[in-house]
Enzyme design. Structure first.
Site, mmCIF file in Angstrom:
data_model
loop_
_atom_site.group_PDB
_atom_site.id
_atom_site.type_symbol
_atom_site.label_atom_id
_atom_site.label_comp_id
_atom_site.label_asym_id
_atom_site.label_seq_id
_atom_site.Cartn_x
_atom_site.Cartn_y
_atom_site.Cartn_z
ATOM 1 N N GLY A 197 3.470 -5.641 -2.485
ATOM 2 C CA GLY A 197 4.268 -5.959 -3.533
ATOM 3 C C GLY A 197 3.896 -5.403 -4.958
ATOM 4 N N ALA A 198 3.114 -4.587 -5.261
ATOM 5 C CA ALA A 198 2.419 -4.292 -6.176
ATOM 6 C C ALA A 198 3.417 -3.599 -7.105
ATOM 7 C CB ALA A 198 1.265 -3.284 -6.256
ATOM 8 N N GLU A 199 4.452 -2.762 -6.425
ATOM 9 C CA GLU A 199 5.567 -2.239 -7.451
ATOM 10 C C GLU A 199 6.405 -3.432 -8.050
ATOM 11 O OE1 GLU A 199 4.124 -0.459 -4.918
ATOM 12 O OE2 GLU A 199 3.698 1.181 -6.234
ATOM 13 N N ASN A 276 -2.512 -0.071 -5.447
ATOM 14 C CA ASN A 276 -2.393 0.422 -6.743
ATOM 15 C C ASN A 276 -2.158 -0.622 -7.922
ATOM 16 O OD1 ASN A 276 0.363 0.743 -5.266
ATOM 17 N ND2 ASN A 276 0.702 0.140 -7.422
ATOM 18 N N ASP A 321 -0.535 5.109 -8.959
ATOM 19 C CA ASP A 321 -0.179 4.572 -7.823
ATOM 20 C C ASP A 321 -0.918 5.195 -6.764
ATOM 21 O OD1 ASP A 321 1.199 3.203 -5.968
ATOM 22 O OD2 ASP A 321 3.075 4.647 -5.636
ATOM 23 N N LYS A 348 -4.696 8.023 -1.301
ATOM 24 C CA LYS A 348 -3.590 8.792 -2.059
ATOM 25 C C LYS A 348 -4.319 9.956 -3.156
ATOM 26 C CE LYS A 348 0.420 5.990 -2.032
ATOM 27 N NZ LYS A 348 1.457 5.220 -3.057
ATOM 28 N N TRP A 410 0.149 6.156 4.279
ATOM 29 C CA TRP A 410 0.156 5.162 5.543
ATOM 30 C C TRP A 410 -0.253 6.021 6.931
ATOM 31 C CZ3 TRP A 410 2.759 4.811 9.527
ATOM 32 C CH2 TRP A 410 4.000 5.209 9.390
ATOM 33 N N MET A 677 20.767 -8.461 2.595
ATOM 34 C CA MET A 677 20.996 -8.329 1.205
ATOM 35 C C MET A 677 20.966 -9.559 0.369
ATOM 36 S SD MET A 677 22.700 -6.674 -1.359
ATOM 37 C CE MET A 677 23.494 -7.246 -2.748
HETATM 38 CA CA CA Z 1 2.156 1.656 -4.262
#
Ligand code: CA
Length: 713
Positions: A197-199, A276, A321, A348, A410, A677
């Site tokens: 959920g970091a984004e 991130n 990120d 990354k 990943w 949705m």
């Molecule tokens: Ca990320």
């Protein structure tokens, strides 16, 4: 069946080998795996994604063919979801997870279903998932199967029947966008689970639960909260010194842990990679800078009490990120004449790390990919030395390698102790890092503070482009020597971006183009390609039953960095149906999925279009809808999103009339939430939804008019 202590003692006294119940995995089995089994996501406790099985080898691999397949389509909604787990196989039983947290137990010889578990998730949580409703695997332990569900529960199942024994809510709050996509990790007497959920702006943490009762044992936050509220533990107090006290605590800080962890039973250490930052630009997050522990780090934790034993931060002050949640591999390596117990990771950020896993001592940190944000890692301090490209992109955009997709994502890398090589799905991609002008956390949308519309606009950083390759993306299967810190070979054809499996002579890897490829582990020569018609991202597994070796892989495409479907993806030709496909020697042809069918634009509703509403609607569409549903042509001016991408979600320019009639009820009322949705009533008003609707109807009307014109009407 379980044995009483008395029976166990008797068995030991009598010297007879105790037969374990079928499908039983325990400390002994994870430490001393029988070659026929694959008892953790990475094979055994070393998580090398390696098996000593060698009946499928250089000589016989040409005979590899289809054995069976299992339909692992997502039964929630109508959107195909990506499959990312590596199946666990013990005593001929396969356990694995699919989208949302579904769990499958199969006869691994025939693919026949033994049981299937439906996690009954709140499907609207998919809106909170940056990268699809994926799940990265189960843990199997002493007759139980553990899985995390997208909507935040850790579930314990009876391994024999799939019956749910307990479920625990792992979320500390539900008003921000946490999800679970990570696999649980068993360590000592606990099972640990992280989150994603970091984004979207959350504070990452992991939680440990008692293996049997499910009672919460400890929780470790990965980044500190507002120091005004005190600290959860000493580690948080220490970490907070690396953050500006006036950080944007509301944005959560990030650091979510969603990858494959590892556990060393001898050292009793749990190894966790962390994610991130949130938001990405540190000047919004922690204005005076700082390392911002424990972002983008590897943590060693005592699983008995949740205490931090050591940590290593790969990317201090993370702004790109650069998660360090990629799979962690344990090995014993000969370094400088002594055997070192090491931990390896290729996060990354493009550096391959070898750490002493008892102490955290940095043994090696070499670039395995194209990297320009740092020149090297200073081995004395363990810190990367930043270049001009690695400076803050606050006042001017920076051209940076790797991209936010990372030099390695990943999909698991594997290690072959025989060749001594690590096989990495590697990716070279330059990205133009540009921050949004301002930042404040907002519900229901991306909260990274990153201007995605600029990420491939190399022209604006032309002064930073020095070589022709500076704007080129390549994907490779890379064989890496972790002792010398050098690449041994690299294969860059055929979209080799799936996870890897190693056996003594071979490397197996899937592609989004629908192949399972097999390479010579020593040379990288491609020995076999099996076309399946389905994009493969997950790492494969191998096992033996009745003297026959099998290779099985979960096939199904979706999820970042693959949410943007390149033209070569198999799903443009064949329906992207999730499946588990198994291969064996002298097998047959792999059946292909049905062809993809293009839906023509249906007749739009007869609606009078207001052009001011269309303009406003286009901006809102790009801010809230485009990330899932894809875009139409150029983004509106000032959008922080790039031009439209392809999507597997319903194309909103092709809505039938009955859907148009309930458009508001869908977006605000959430009437389709059980199909994935979510309601946007928290962030959008009725007039916003009307504007979005006008924009969509306009696009549909234009497309329909063109269709009619083309048909000569
Ligand atoms: Ca990320």
């Amino acid at each position: 069946m379980k044995y009483s202590p008395m029976v166990l003692i008797l068995a030991l006294l009598l010297g007879c080998e105790q037969k374990k119940p079928t499908g039983w995995i325990d400390a002994d089995r994870i430490m001393h795996r029988e070659a026929k089994d694959w008892v953790s996501l990475g094979g055994d406790y070393k998580e090398q994604h390696y098996s000593p099985l060698n009946k499928i080898n250089i000589k016989t691999v040409s005979q590899l063919g289809f054995a069976w397949e299992y339909d692992a389509r997502s039964p929630i909604g109508r959107v195909p979801r990506g499959l990312e787990a590596t199946p666990i196989v013990v005593d001929g039983i396969m356990y694995t997870s699919g989208a949302w947290g579904f769990v499958y137990a199969l006869d691994a010889k025939t693919g026949k279903e033994i049981w299937k578990y439906n996690p009954k998730v709140d499907a609207s949580y998919v809106r909170k998932a940056c990268c699809d409703a994926v799940n990265r695997g189960v843990a199997v332990w002493e007759g139980y199967v553990y899985v995390g569900t997208l909507d935040g529960y850790l579930v314990c199942l009876d391994g024999k029947t799939g019956t749910e024994l307990w479920r625990k809510d792992t979320f500390v709050r539900r008003d921000v966008d946490y999800t679970i996509t990570s696999p649980p990790q068993v360590a000592g007497n606990i099972v640990m689970i992280g989150n994603s959920g970091a984004e979207f702006g959350v504070r990452g943490y992991i939680t440990a639960y008692d293996l049997k009762s499910g009672e919460a044992q400890w929780r470790f936050f990965i980044v500190p909260g507002d120091p005004k509220n005190g600290f959860e533990n000493e580690a948080m107090e220490m970490a907070s010194k690396t953050w500006d006290p006036n950080s944007d605590w509301e944005a959560g800080g990030g650091g979510t842990s969603w990858g494959q962890s590892a556990y060393d039973p001898e050292l009793n250490l749990l190894y966790v990679g962390t994610g991130n930052s949130s938001p990405y630009p540190i000047w919004f997050r922690s204005p005076s800078g700082g390392d911002n522990l424990f972002l983008a780090s590897i943590l060693a934790i005592n699983p008995d009490n949740g205490k931090l034993i050591w940590h290593y931060q790969t990317t201090p002050g993370e702004i790109w990120d650069y998660t360090a949640t990629m799979n962690i591999v344990l090995a014993d390596l000969e370094i400088g004449g002594t055997t070192r117990k090491v931990l390896m990771q290729a996060p990354k950020n493009g550096f391959f790390y070898v750490l002493d896993r008892a102490t955290g001592e940095l043994l090696s940190a070499e670039k395995f990919s194209r990297v320009n944000w740092a020149s090297h890692v200073d081995m004395k301090t363990g810190r990367p030395v930043l270049t001009e490209h690695g400076q803050w992109y606050k006042d001017e955009p920076k051209l940076v390698f790797p991209s936010l997709g990372g030099a390695h994502g990943w999909p698991p890398m594997s290690f072959n102790p025989g060749t001594g090589l690590v096989y990495i799905p590697e990716r070279v991609e330059p990205m133009v890092y540009t921050a949004t002008k301002t930042y404040s956390w907002m519900p229901d949308r991306d909260n990274t503070g990153f201007d995605y519309s600029q990420m491939y606009k190399y022209k604006q950083v032309i002064n930073q482009v020095k070589e022709a390759e500076d704007t080129i993306t390549t994907e490779s299967l890379l064989a890496w020597n972790p002792i010398t810190g050098k690449a041994v070979w690299k294969i860059s054809d055929g979209a080799p971006n799936g996870g890897t499996l190693s056996t003594p002579e071979l490397v197996f890897q899937g592609t989004r183009t629908g192949y399972l490829n097999v390479y010579d582990a020593k040379t990288g020569e491609k020995l076999k390609e099996l076309f399946t018609g389905t994009g493969i991202m997950a790492g494969a597994t191998t096992y033996e039953i009745d003297g026959e070796q099998y290779v099985a892989v979960m096939a199904g495409y979706g999820g970042a960095p693959t949410d943007y479907f390149p033209q070569d993806a198999a799903l443009h030709q064949y329906q992207n149906n999730g499946r588990i496909i198994c291969f064996k020697l002298n097998g047959g042809e792999t059946p292909l999925p049905p062809r993809t069918v293009k839906i023509p634009t249906p007749e739009p509703p007869d609606m009078k279009i207001n052009s001011a509403l269309v303009d406003r609607g286009s901006v809102l569409y790009w801010d809230y809808c485009e990330v899932c549903h894809g875009g139409f042509g150029e983004p509106p001016p000032n959008s922080t999103w790039p031009e439209g991408h392809m999507s597997q979600h319903p194309d909103l320019s092709k809505m039938p009339k009955d859907v148009h009639k309930v458009f508001k009820e869908i977006v605000l009322g959430g009437i389709f939430s059980s199909a994935g949705m979510a309601s946007f009533s928290r962030s959008l008003k009725e007039e916003d939804v009307e504007a979005i609707h006008h924009y969509l109807v306009k696009i549909q009307q234009d497309a329909y008019d063109q269709l009619k014109k083309a048909a000569g009407d």
